[in-house]
Design an enzyme around this catalytic site. Sequence first.
Site: not given
Length: 321
Positions: A195-197, A199-200
């Site tokens: 999820a973090y990757a 969004s980035k």
Amino acid sequence: MFIVKMGVLAVLIFPLLLFGISGIIYIYRAVGRLMSKSAVQNKVVVITDAISGLGKECSRVFHSGGARLVLCGKTWEKLEALYNALISVADPSVTFTPKLVLLDLSDINCIQDVAKEILDCYGCVDILINNASMKVKGPVQSISLELDKKIMDANYFGPITLTKALLPNMISRRTGQVVLVNNIQGKLGVPFRAAYAASKHAAQGFFDCLRAEVEEFDVCISTVSPTFIRSYHVQPEPGNWEASIWKFFFRKLAYGVHPMEVAEEVLRTVSRKKQEVFMANAIPKAALYIRTFFPELFFAIIASGVKEKQKLEFPPPERYP
């Protein structure tokens, strides 16, 4: 005898030469810092999540450079503490009193109103530093879709909504700069951080497109992507990471940079109007190279690491503010 004299001469000259080179490098960096600070003097600089470790350091370097700061954060008490810390050490004759604005970038519905409040502070925005970020760690199947959306709101929709709200002011004045503090995972996905990757990656793509679109209006778009920004006191944990290539590989990826280093780089990026900066040691840079030109090898390394990890009991997902 001649050879002996030359050897003695070389021994004497080498320390002097080293000292001279060190002095030149020191002077060059000092001049660079002064020029960077002069470039932001009197500029209206908006910093999101100013109460984070990096936000505080950015606030410090831009405030000492004479910028007119608008500091944004989710907690009023922490904003006031930052305000007091800044004005207690600054020279009031060369600095401006910071403005404080409550802003939670994950609350998309409030951003338009907050953008108006930001513009009301000085009537314009010269530099917007998108610094806010939310992290999550865990296997894809254990992360709820609701949490996926919250991560995307904080790391993607929040920054682009604020940027869109402030961009017309920059375009109408034909001047301005937007800085996205992103992450290596905007270019390189790491397992258990999907999820973090994502969004980035999304933020990276948006600002890459925006850069080309607003160039004709003399608005500069910059991205600063460190590997990981570590806390002030946390160092990489020791351990037998060399037991496998994957562990060694990702230990190197996890080496973070200090918030102060990133803040100084953000200042240089603003003053020199750099378009993209990637802050990393040799291993992450090599990882990007391998991912681009030898994807099969990269994916094989990643897959072997995931299999190792799945042999152990994975802890519950961890959320970070």
